[in-house]
Scaffold this active site. Structure first.
Site, PDB file in Angstrom:
ATOM      1  N   ASN A   1      51.461  26.029  40.869  1.00 14.53           N
ATOM      2  CA  ASN A   1      50.656  26.525  41.977  1.00 14.53           C
ATOM      3  C   ASN A   1      50.576  28.048  41.987  1.00 14.53           C
ATOM      4  OD1 ASN A   1      49.608  26.500  44.956  1.00 14.53           O
ATOM      5  ND2 ASN A   1      51.461  27.731  45.012  1.00 14.53           N
TER       6      ASN A   1
ATOM      7  N   TYR B   1      40.500  38.139  36.746  1.00 12.85           N
ATOM      8  CA  TYR B   1      41.092  36.971  37.412  1.00 12.85           C
ATOM      9  C   TYR B   1      40.386  35.688  36.998  1.00 12.85           C
ATOM     10  CZ  TYR B   1      41.964  33.590  41.155  1.00 12.85           C
ATOM     11  OH  TYR B   1      42.258  32.453  41.865  1.00 12.85           O
TER      12      TYR B   1
ATOM     13  N   ASN C   1      32.309  34.903  39.597  1.00 19.22           N
ATOM     14  CA  ASN C   1      31.512  36.006  40.134  1.00 19.22           C
ATOM     15  C   ASN C   1      31.586  37.206  39.206  1.00 19.22           C
ATOM     16  OD1 ASN C   1      30.628  34.791  42.579  1.00 19.22           O
ATOM     17  ND2 ASN C   1      32.664  35.071  43.445  1.00 19.22           N
TER      18      ASN C   1
END
Length: 262
Positions: free
Chosen positions: A87, A152, A146
């Site tokens: 996670n 990232y 994006n």
């Protein structure tokens, strides 16, 4: 529905707060013995104290030494792990014009290599048992990235690709590997950020009204809202169960239909 997680041992990274804490708590409620993790000393222990039969470990898993520390602590308190939920991951602000080499390397250490190192450490014991579950927490940004935060999204894309490779590597071992990719999740940090924006934009203080503006302005989806942490946790718990034994090598979106393609 009984997920049959009794006697399974699960390590959930980054589970001292937020979505990770909700995942860890949900697995515990389904019968698993859960190892909570924090990158900082003390964080995991506090979260684990709220759950019966849970333990906490710590170590900065963006580093090789931190991963070794977490693996050693985990084995010392619970033995070998059946379920690994990667996670932990984080994003930093960035743009193509300003994000330098160190920014890109930082995102790969935190979002890719942290998971890869723990997998390498835990898979041999899963193979020996003939059963295991590995779940990676991705993002719908690996489907539709994006222009901002390219480092990232590239890292999260690599995590999803790595998972498919691992699925093939672990063929016929009883271990499944899947990626769960949420869109926006209502965490404390996300809600606080949108409430600050709402105050500037005059959207009001009611959370449901704020969500309507968020959906209309930047996160259109057929469900007309954003995910709750528990919804993501429930999906992860199902993927970890025997009932999901034939779900393997998938990148499963939980985004309300925001990403629309067949």
């Amino acid at each position: 529905m009984d997920l049959n997680l009794n006697n399974k041992i699960a390590l959930v990274t980054g589970s001292n707060r937020g979505t990770g804490e909700c995942i860890a708590t949900t697995l515990a409620k389904e019968g698993a013995r859960v190892v909570f993790h924090s990158n900082e000393r003390g964080g995991a222990e506090a979260a684990a104290a709220t759950v019966a039969n849970a333990v906490g470990v710590w170590g900065d898993i963006s580093t090789e030494a931190g991963c070794e520390q977490v693996l050693a602590q985990t084995r010392a308190v619970v033995g070998e792990v059946d379920i690994l939920v990667n996670n932990y991951g984080t994003a930093t602000a960035g743009k193509w014009a300003v994000s330098g080499t160190n920014d890109w390397l930082d995102m790969y250490q935190k979002n890719v290599l942290s998971a890869a190192r723990l997998i390498q450490g835990l898979v041999p014991a899963m193979k020996a048992k003939g059963w295991g579950r590995i779940v990676q927490l991705g993002t719908i940004g690996s489907h539709q990235p994006n222009s901002i935060m390219p480092h990232y999204y590239a890292a999260k894309g690599a995590l999803a690709t790595m998972s498919v490779s691992l699925t093939k590597e672990l063929s016929h071992t009883g271990i499944t590997v899947n990626t769960v990719s949420p869109g926006y999740i209502r965490t404390a940090e996300l809600e606080a950020g949108f409430r600050r924006r709402a105050a500037k934009q005059g959207w009001g203080e009611d959370w449901n009204d704020i969500v309507k503006h968020v959906v209309a302005s930047e996160y259109p989806n057929p469900c007309g809202r954003i995910a709750e942490r528990q919804e993501v946790a429930d999906l992860v718990a199902f993927i970890c169960s025997d009932r999901a034994g034939f779900i393997n090598g998938q990148n499963i979106r939980i985004d309300g239909g925001a990403v629309c393609y067949v």
